[in-house]
Design a protein around this motif. Structure first.
Motif, short mmCIF file in Angstrom:
data_model
loop_
_atom_site.label_atom_id
_atom_site.label_comp_id
_atom_site.label_asym_id
_atom_site.label_seq_id
_atom_site.Cartn_x
_atom_site.Cartn_y
_atom_site.Cartn_z
N ALA A 208 103.27 66.78 12.48
CA ALA A 208 102.63 65.67 13.17
C ALA A 208 103.54 65.04 14.21
CB ALA A 208 102.19 64.61 12.16
N LEU B 163 97.84 69.37 6.79
CA LEU B 163 99.16 69.58 7.39
C LEU B 163 99.89 70.70 6.66
CD1 LEU B 163 100.48 65.96 8.07
CD2 LEU B 163 99.77 67.65 9.76
N ASP C 143 101.92 70.77 18.12
CA ASP C 143 100.80 70.49 17.22
C ASP C 143 99.66 69.80 17.96
OD1 ASP C 143 99.58 70.04 14.43
OD2 ASP C 143 99.72 68.01 15.23
N THR C 144 99.98 68.80 18.76
CA THR C 144 98.95 68.05 19.48
C THR C 144 98.21 68.93 20.48
OG1 THR C 144 100.22 66.00 19.25
CG2 THR C 144 98.54 66.07 20.99
N ARG D 24 97.31 72.38 10.38
CA ARG D 24 98.10 71.89 11.51
C ARG D 24 99.59 72.05 11.25
NH1 ARG D 24 95.58 66.54 14.21
NH2 ARG D 24 97.26 67.15 15.65
#
Length: 374
Positions: free
Chosen positions: A193, A222, A198-199, A190
Motif C-alpha cells: 500500500a 493485500l 501498487d496504485t 494487491r
C-alpha cells in the motif's frame, strides 16, 4: 582582520554553494540519448538531460525500501551482480546497498546520509512517490544524481526508470475481460500500500473494467508481492467468498495458485506477474482452466537504473524518464526452458533481462549474491 577573514569564509561558502548548485543542474538538450536503444524516452515530450561530466570512478548507492519479498531480494542480488561485472566495477569506487523497510522517513534519512557522505549518484526504489520533495532538493543542490526505478518519484528533478505499471494493470484486466465475456467476481491481490507501482496497477485494472460496461465485483486483499502473504490473503478470501471467476495478482502469484489448490477452488483465468513458480503452474494446469497472462518486469531494471546513473555521471545524454519494455507470455505459449525453468526456484523472476541495454543475468549469477546490506 577578523571581519575580512569571516567575509572570506562567507564568500568561499557562497562560491561553493553556487558551484554545487551549478553542478546539480543538468542542461536540457535535444535527444536522442547517447545509448538510444537502451535509454528509450517515456513519451514524445520527455526531456533529455546532460549533466556536467564527472571523473570516475564513482561512488553510487542503492537506497531500497521494502525488502520482504522475492522480487526485492532478487533485485538486491541483481544490483550486486551488475556492480560486480568487470566493465561496471571498473567505473565504481564504491557501491553501497541499504534497505530500510516500509518506513518512509527511514528511507529519506538513508538518502540524506548518502548525500552528506558525498556519493555521486543514488539509485532509489521509493516507498512513496510524493514524500521525497526535500531530499530531492538536497540532492540537486549537492550535485548528486538521483535515479528512481520501479516505484518512481513524482518529480522532474530526478531521472525515472520504469515500465508502464498502469499499462500492466490494463493488460491483466483486458485478459480477464476477454475470458469472462459477462463480467464476474474477481479477486485482486494487491502489492504494498502507498507505493506508486501498487496504485498504478490498481488504477489500470479498475479503469479497464469500468470501460467494458460489464458487471464486475472486485474483492481486494493485500499480498505485499510476497508468496506467503499472498497465499494467506487468498486462502482467507476464498474461505469468506467461496468462489471467484478470475484472479489478478501483482506478485506472490505462486502463493495465490497454491491457495486455490489447497482450498479446492476451481482454476480460473489469472492475470499475474513473472515468477517462475507461477509460470510452472500456468503450464501444468492450462488444460484444467488456469489460463494465464504472465507479465511484468524483472528485477534487472535496477541494473538499467545503475547504468543510467553512470551514463549521466559521464556526461552522456539521458532521458528524464526512461521507459522499459514488459516481459509478456500468455497461454498457450509457455515454453519450458525459455519462459519457465522446472529445475529453478519457484521464487525466481523470469524475464530478467534487457538485451537492448546489454543486461542479461543467469539465475546462478543472481543467486550467488547476498540480500544483505553492504
Amino acid at each position: 582582520m577578523f571581519k575580512t577573514f569571516v567575509g572570506g569564509i562567507l564568500a568561499a561558502a557562497t562560491l561553493t554553494l553556487s558551484c554545487a548548485t551549478a553542478m546539480a543542474d543538468p542542461e536540457t538538450v535535444s535527444g536522442p540519448a547517447a545509448q538510444a536503444d537502451c535509454f528509450a524516452p517515456w513519451a514524445a515530450d520527455t526531456k533529455f538531460f546532460k549533466f556536467p561530466k564527472k571523473d570516475g570512478p564513482f561512488r553510487i548507492a542503492l537506497a531500497n525500501g521494502y525488502i520482504a519479498n522475492t522480487w526485492r531480494i532478487q533485485m538486491i542480488q541483481t544490483a550486486k551482480a551488475y556492480a560486480a561485472q568487470p566493465d561496471v566495477a571498473a567505473k565504481l569506487k564504491e557501491f553501497k546497498v541499504v534497505s530500510t523497510g516500509e518506513d518512509v522517513p527511514a528511507q529519506i534519512s538513508a538518502i540524506n546520509n548518502f548525500i552528506d557522505s558525498g556519493y555521486d549518484a543514488i539509485v532509489v526504489n521509493a516507498q512513496n512517490p510524493t514524500a521525497f520533495g526535500p531530499v530531492i532538493k538536497r540532492a540537486k543542490e549537492a550535485g548528486v544524481i538521483l535515479v528512481a526505478f520501479d516505484n518512481i518519484l513524482d518529480t522532474q528533478d530526478a531521472i525515472n526508470v520504469n515500465v508502464d505499471q498502469k499499462g500492466l494493470g490494463v493488460l491483466w484486466a483486458n485478459w480477464l475481460a476477454g475470458h469472462l465475456p459477462e463480467g464476474g467476481k474477481i479477486l485482486e491481490v494487491r502489492g504494498v500500500a502507498g507505493t506508486s507501482v501498487d496504485t498504478d496497477r490498481h488504477n489500470g485494472i479498475h479503469e479497464t473494467f469500468d470501460a467494458t460496461g460489464k458487471k464486475w465485483e472486485v474483492v481486494e486483499v493485500l499480498g505485499k508481492w510476497d508468496d506467503p502473504t499472498a497465499q494467506k490473503a487468498t486462502a482467507d478470501a476464498i474461505a469468506v467468498h467461496k468462489k471467484f471467476d478470475g484472479i489478478t495478482a501483482q506478485g506472490g502469484d505462486t502463493g495465490v495458485v497454491q491457495a486455490m489448490i489447497d482450498a479446492g477452488h476451481a482454476f480460473v483465468p489469472f492475470g499475474g506477474e513473472t515468477e517462475n513458480g507461477f509460470r510452472k503452474f500456468c503450464s501444468k494446469h492450462a488444460a484444467d482452466g488456469l489460463k494465464c497472462s504472465s507479465a511484468g518486469t524483472g528485477p534487472a531494471q535496477v541494473a538499467v537504473a545503475i547504468k543510467t546513473a553512470i551514463a549521466a555521471l559521464e556526461g552522456e545524454v539521458v532521458p528524464q524518464s526512461v521507459k522499459l519494455p514488459l516481459a509478456i507470455v500468455e497461454d498457450p505459449n509457455f515454453k519450458e526452458g525459455q519462459d519457465f525453468y522446472p529445475d529453478q526456484s519457484d521464487n525466481f523472476f523470469v524475464g530478467n533481462s534487457f538485451p537492448t541495454c546489454g543486461i542479461n543475468f543467469t539465475a546462478q549469477e543472481i543467486m550467488g549474491q547476498t540480500q544483505a546490506d553492504k
